[in-house]
Motif scaffolding. Structure first.
Motif, PDB file in Angstrom:
ATOM      1  N   MET A  13      16.069  13.604  33.165  1.00  0.00           N
ATOM      2  CA  MET A  13      14.565  13.531  33.446  1.00  0.00           C
ATOM      3  C   MET A  13      15.304  12.530  32.692  1.00  0.00           C
ATOM      4  O   MET A  13      13.362  12.309  32.221  1.00  0.00           O
ATOM      5  N   THR A  14      15.211  11.946  31.420  1.00  0.00           N
ATOM      6  CA  THR A  14      15.074  11.222  30.141  1.00  0.00           C
ATOM      7  C   THR A  14      14.041  10.087  30.675  1.00  0.00           C
ATOM      8  O   THR A  14      13.506   9.590  29.319  1.00  0.00           O
ATOM      9  N   TYR A  15      13.161   9.222  31.643  1.00  0.00           N
ATOM     10  CA  TYR A  15      12.575   8.906  32.118  1.00  0.00           C
ATOM     11  C   TYR A  15      11.521   9.025  31.352  1.00  0.00           C
ATOM     12  O   TYR A  15      10.874   7.855  31.027  1.00  0.00           O
ATOM     13  N   LEU A  16      11.180  10.187  31.658  1.00  0.00           N
ATOM     14  CA  LEU A  16       9.622  10.779  31.466  1.00  0.00           C
ATOM     15  C   LEU A  16       9.702  10.693  29.734  1.00  0.00           C
ATOM     16  O   LEU A  16       8.566  10.808  29.358  1.00  0.00           O
ATOM     17  N   GLN A  17      10.629  10.407  28.516  1.00  0.00           N
ATOM     18  CA  GLN A  17      10.257   9.976  27.429  1.00  0.00           C
ATOM     19  C   GLN A  17       9.539   8.592  27.532  1.00  0.00           C
ATOM     20  O   GLN A  17       8.824   8.114  26.539  1.00  0.00           O
ATOM     21  N   MET A  18      10.014   7.945  28.564  1.00  0.00           N
ATOM     22  CA  MET A  18       9.810   6.831  28.251  1.00  0.00           C
ATOM     23  C   MET A  18       8.305   6.797  28.799  1.00  0.00           C
ATOM     24  O   MET A  18       7.096   5.853  28.590  1.00  0.00           O
ATOM     25  N   VAL A  29      11.261  24.908  41.957  1.00  0.00           N
ATOM     26  CA  VAL A  29      10.359  25.266  40.000  1.00  0.00           C
ATOM     27  C   VAL A  29      11.515  26.005  39.956  1.00  0.00           C
ATOM     28  O   VAL A  29      12.013  24.894  38.544  1.00  0.00           O
ATOM     29  N   THR A  30      12.631  27.137  39.592  1.00  0.00           N
ATOM     30  CA  THR A  30      13.092  27.216  38.923  1.00  0.00           C
ATOM     31  C   THR A  30      14.419  26.929  39.104  1.00  0.00           C
ATOM     32  O   THR A  30      15.195  26.907  38.271  1.00  0.00           O
ATOM     33  N   ALA A  31      14.729  26.609  40.493  1.00  0.00           N
ATOM     34  CA  ALA A  31      16.314  25.531  40.622  1.00  0.00           C
ATOM     35  C   ALA A  31      16.414  24.418  40.498  1.00  0.00           C
ATOM     36  O   ALA A  31      17.041  23.852  39.518  1.00  0.00           O
ATOM     37  N   ILE A  32      14.940  23.698  39.459  1.00  0.00           N
ATOM     38  CA  ILE A  32      15.121  22.510  39.339  1.00  0.00           C
ATOM     39  C   ILE A  32      15.284  22.789  37.722  1.00  0.00           C
ATOM     40  O   ILE A  32      15.555  21.477  37.329  1.00  0.00           O
ATOM     41  N   ALA A  33      14.485  23.492  37.236  1.00  0.00           N
ATOM     42  CA  ALA A  33      14.455  23.965  35.461  1.00  0.00           C
ATOM     43  C   ALA A  33      15.974  23.996  35.085  1.00  0.00           C
ATOM     44  O   ALA A  33      16.884  23.877  34.454  1.00  0.00           O
ATOM     45  N   ALA A  34      16.593  24.701  36.422  1.00  0.00           N
ATOM     46  CA  ALA A  34      18.215  24.962  35.989  1.00  0.00           C
ATOM     47  C   ALA A  34      18.988  24.187  36.156  1.00  0.00           C
ATOM     48  O   ALA A  34      19.968  24.235  35.573  1.00  0.00           O
ATOM     49  N   ASP A  35      19.027  23.306  36.578  1.00  0.00           N
ATOM     50  CA  ASP A  35      19.576  22.389  37.052  1.00  0.00           C
ATOM     51  C   ASP A  35      20.380  21.306  35.436  1.00  0.00           C
ATOM     52  O   ASP A  35      19.076  20.953  34.773  1.00  0.00           O
ATOM     53  N   ALA A  36      21.452  21.042  36.020  1.00  0.00           N
ATOM     54  CA  ALA A  36      21.446  19.520  34.392  1.00  0.00           C
ATOM     55  C   ALA A  36      21.126  19.164  34.344  1.00  0.00           C
ATOM     56  O   ALA A  36      21.388  18.600  33.156  1.00  0.00           O
ATOM     57  N   HIS A  37      20.494  18.314  35.416  1.00  0.00           N
ATOM     58  CA  HIS A  37      20.224  17.045  36.010  1.00  0.00           C
ATOM     59  C   HIS A  37      19.224  16.971  35.385  1.00  0.00           C
ATOM     60  O   HIS A  37      18.128  16.311  35.341  1.00  0.00           O
ATOM     61  N   SER A  38      18.427  17.731  34.771  1.00  0.00           N
ATOM     62  CA  SER A  38      17.094  18.702  34.469  1.00  0.00           C
ATOM     63  C   SER A  38      16.433  18.359  33.066  1.00  0.00           C
ATOM     64  O   SER A  38      15.350  17.885  32.218  1.00  0.00           O
ATOM     65  N   PHE A  54       8.507  12.375  41.116  1.00  0.00           N
ATOM     66  CA  PHE A  54       9.793  11.869  41.537  1.00  0.00           C
ATOM     67  C   PHE A  54      11.071  11.937  41.371  1.00  0.00           C
ATOM     68  O   PHE A  54      11.980  12.238  41.986  1.00  0.00           O
ATOM     69  N   LEU A  55      11.341  12.383  39.953  1.00  0.00           N
ATOM     70  CA  LEU A  55      12.644  12.945  39.647  1.00  0.00           C
ATOM     71  C   LEU A  55      12.853  14.394  40.059  1.00  0.00           C
ATOM     72  O   LEU A  55      13.923  14.650  40.357  1.00  0.00           O
ATOM     73  N   ALA A  56      12.269  15.604  40.337  1.00  0.00           N
ATOM     74  CA  ALA A  56      12.274  16.405  41.034  1.00  0.00           C
ATOM     75  C   ALA A  56      12.689  16.618  42.136  1.00  0.00           C
ATOM     76  O   ALA A  56      13.043  17.123  43.081  1.00  0.00           O
ATOM     77  N   LEU A  57      12.284  15.511  43.466  1.00  0.00           N
ATOM     78  CA  LEU A  57      12.618  15.409  43.898  1.00  0.00           C
ATOM     79  C   LEU A  57      14.271  15.086  44.337  1.00  0.00           C
ATOM     80  O   LEU A  57      14.634  15.286  45.139  1.00  0.00           O
ATOM     81  N   GLY A  58      14.556  14.076  43.986  1.00  0.00           N
ATOM     82  CA  GLY A  58      16.060  13.563  43.048  1.00  0.00           C
ATOM     83  C   GLY A  58      16.947  14.718  42.546  1.00  0.00           C
ATOM     84  O   GLY A  58      17.600  14.788  43.234  1.00  0.00           O
ATOM     85  N   ILE A  59      16.364  15.976  41.970  1.00  0.00           N
ATOM     86  CA  ILE A  59      17.061  17.076  41.851  1.00  0.00           C
ATOM     87  C   ILE A  59      17.736  17.791  43.165  1.00  0.00           C
ATOM     88  O   ILE A  59      18.440  18.040  43.476  1.00  0.00           O
ATOM     89  N   LEU A  60      16.070  17.879  43.707  1.00  0.00           N
ATOM     90  CA  LEU A  60      16.511  18.664  45.123  1.00  0.00           C
ATOM     91  C   LEU A  60      17.204  18.299  46.116  1.00  0.00           C
ATOM     92  O   LEU A  60      17.813  18.784  46.625  1.00  0.00           O
ATOM     93  N   LEU A  61      17.074  17.001  46.837  1.00  0.00           N
ATOM     94  CA  LEU A  61      17.979  15.609  46.989  1.00  0.00           C
ATOM     95  C   LEU A  61      19.589  15.981  46.760  1.00  0.00           C
ATOM     96  O   LEU A  61      20.806  16.665  47.231  1.00  0.00           O
ATOM     97  N   THR A  62      19.843  16.293  45.356  1.00  0.00           N
ATOM     98  CA  THR A  62      21.990  16.655  44.684  1.00  0.00           C
ATOM     99  C   THR A  62      21.435  17.783  45.093  1.00  0.00           C
ATOM    100  O   THR A  62      22.738  18.849  45.896  1.00  0.00           O
ATOM    101  N   LEU A  63      20.739  18.642  45.400  1.00  0.00           N
ATOM    102  CA  LEU A  63      20.787  20.254  45.719  1.00  0.00           C
ATOM    103  C   LEU A  63      21.089  20.402  47.257  1.00  0.00           C
ATOM    104  O   LEU A  63      21.814  21.317  47.860  1.00  0.00           O
ATOM    105  N   LEU A  64      20.032  19.501  47.920  1.00  0.00           N
ATOM    106  CA  LEU A  64      20.359  19.330  49.436  1.00  0.00           C
ATOM    107  C   LEU A  64      22.304  18.818  49.973  1.00  0.00           C
ATOM    108  O   LEU A  64      22.760  19.450  50.634  1.00  0.00           O
ATOM    109  N   ALA A  65      22.276  17.882  48.796  1.00  0.00           N
ATOM    110  CA  ALA A  65      23.280  17.118  49.074  1.00  0.00           C
ATOM    111  C   ALA A  65      24.672  18.381  49.323  1.00  0.00           C
ATOM    112  O   ALA A  65      25.650  18.830  49.622  1.00  0.00           O
ATOM    113  N   ARG A  66      24.211  18.586  48.181  1.00  0.00           N
ATOM    114  CA  ARG A  66      25.921  19.925  47.665  1.00  0.00           C
ATOM    115  C   ARG A  66      25.487  20.720  48.755  1.00  0.00           C
ATOM    116  O   ARG A  66      26.616  21.421  48.662  1.00  0.00           O
ATOM    117  N   GLN A  67      24.897  21.486  49.175  1.00  0.00           N
ATOM    118  CA  GLN A  67      24.394  22.765  49.893  1.00  0.00           C
ATOM    119  C   GLN A  67      25.086  22.293  51.488  1.00  0.00           C
ATOM    120  O   GLN A  67      25.540  22.749  52.077  1.00  0.00           O
TER     121      GLN A  67
END
Length: 478
Positions: free
Chosen positions: A68-73, A208-217, A283-296
């Motif tokens: 989520m480093t794009y948020l710095q920009m 929200v908890t799952a997004i915050a705990a993910d390594a991609h957050s 948008f970035l939170a959706l990206g993390i959720l999609l990676t979790l769904l792909a994993r599931q």
């Protein structure tokens, strides 16, 4: 068939908006909206206009490589919008400008004016065409190809529809259609997020908890200064990208110049500047959720981040509702940026290049010509069918904004005169020198310039104008 009906219904809504905003129109309506736009409508619509169809597709996939480093920009965007609001907008409003590049004629001279407008036209026609091509390609690949619709027909039909609802009202129409399109885009985004959360069998709080705990957050990067994701590189790049690609871009500024007063324009600019942080967070939170769904579901993640959202949303894996939402979201994001590009290109050519702001017949002809050129560019990109060529065009666009930064910085920050006849040569030489420096640095040190190329390019242009200048000061046009 359902997708075609959705697209047609969407365009019908845009044409209705166009009809109600174009009852009495002239060039002032087309170019400046008669300076009667409510600031809150402009602010809301500008969020969608600043988010292209590529952003809608690409930002969720950014989490695969850069977290989520794009948020710095995006944090830098906020500072950049404040600079635009309180440094640039007062100049534009005080001089009652139709196009922002006409200020260059007052401050530096006629050749600087034509040079700035020409760099804008080059950047916008190529950049907007590439962005729209990518959106057309995505819709063609995931939606229309299965229905047997040829790609050229898709492009021609979509550009014609944009021309239809912008041809009379221009910027006045866009203030209202952008509000509608931004509403559609964020409605689609939020509903897709809830669909993904439902597929993961999570509640909103659990998501929200799952997004915050993910390594991609991960948001901040302070440890590796060489990385393009280092905080200060991203933050400062966000500041300068906003100043140049919004404050010095006729496309982005034209709607701001339709507000009733400077104060209203400043409120609108600061408001939508703040909105980018939560918008891109979604948008970035959706990206993390999609990676979790792909994993599931045991699915392999795509090699390209741009394929992450389409892999789920455009293929029917999550049902036809999500396909429709994805189509509406991409259309809304794409059209809110493409329609304003066509309008701004028409405005700049009529006012800056031909210098005939009151000629309605010329404006109608130029608007048609711009739409035709826009279509030909998109079809050319399809014929080339090379990602490397498209990447090169994006790089070209980033280089062409540097001279605009240098021109405006020199004019605003100094009272020094410069030799107007040398300005075109300086503005062409600066990107070439910048490219040579980037190539040499990469080959000798392995360091790749990122967004900081824009700052380097602007600094080279500024230095060239200073060297070509003379001590006689000019009256500051502020």
């Amino acid at each position: 068939m359902l997708i075609i009906l959705t697209v047609l219904a969407y365009f019908a809504a845009l044409l209705i908006f166009s009809r109600f905003t174009t009852r009495r129109t002239d060039n002032d309506t087309f170019f400046r909206g008669n300076r009667q736009s409510p600031w809150y409508m402009v602010a809301f619509g500008m969020v969608g206009a600043s988010i292209s169809g590529i952003t809608f597709v690409s930002v969720p996939g950014m989490v695969l490589k850069t977290d989520m480093t794009y948020l710095q920009m995006c944090m830098g965007f906020i500072v950049g919008y404040f600079v635009v609001a309180f440094v640039l907008l007062p100049v534009y409003y005080r001089l009652n400008l139709t196009t922002i590049y006409s200020w260059l004629a007052r401050r530096l001279g006629p050749r600087a004016y034509k040079t700035g407008a020409s760099f804008f036209l080059l950047s916008k026609i190529t950049g907007a065409a590439v962005r729209f091509y990518v959106v057309c390609f995505i819709l063609q690949r995931f939606v229309l190809q299965q229905m047997g619709v040829p790609f050229p027909l898709t492009v021609v039909a979509m550009v014609c529809l944009i021309w239809l609802y912008t041809r009379r009202g221009g910027i006045k129409t866009l203030v209202w259609t952008d509000t509608f399109q931004t509403t559609c885009m964020f409605t689609a985004l939020i509903l897709i997020i809830f669909q993904v959360i439902s597929a993961l069998h999570l509640s909103a709080s659990e998501a929200v908890t799952a997004i915050a705990a993910d390594a991609h957050s991960r948001v901040f990067e302070f440890s590796d200064w060489v990385s393009r994701q280092h905080f200060w590189k991203q933050f400062l790049s966000g500041v300068f990208v906003t100043i140049v690609m919004t404050g010095l871009d006729q496309d982005m500024m034209q709607k701001n110049l339709t507000c009733r007063s400077l104060r209203d324009a400043q409120k609108d600019t600061c408001t939508y500047g703040f909105a980018f942080l939560p918008a891109n967070l979604l948008f970035l939170a959706l990206g993390i959720l999609l990676t979790l769904l792909a994993r599931q579901q045991g699915m392999a993640l795509p090699a390209q981040g741009d394929d992450l959202l389409p892999m789920f949303a455009a293929t029917g894996r999550m049902g036809s509702t999500v396909v429709i939402l994805f189509t509406i979201g991409v259309l809304a994001a794409a059209f809110s940026s493409a329609d304003s590009a066509l309008t701004a290109l028409t405005t700049s050519y009529c006012v800056d290049i031909r210098e005939r702001p009151d000629d309605e017949r010329l404006r109608h002809r130029v608007h048609i010509a711009i739409a035709v050129v826009f279509t030909l560019f998109i079809l050319l990109f399809k014929a080339l069918n090379s990602t490397s060529v498209i990447d090169a065009i994006y790089i070209l666009c980033s280089y062409t904004y540097g001279p605009l930064l240098g021109l405006f910085a020199f004019g605003l920050l100094t009272r020094r005169a410069t030799r107007d006849r040398l300005v075109p040569y300086i503005c062409v030489a600066s990107p070439l020198i910048c490219y040579a420096i980037d190539t040499l640095t990469t080959s000798t040190t392995g360091y790749h310039f990122g967004y900081e190329l824009l700052m380097l390019n602007g600094a080279l242009t500024f230095a060239g104008l200073w060297v070509a200048g003379h001590k006689n000061s000019v009256e500051k046009t502020l």
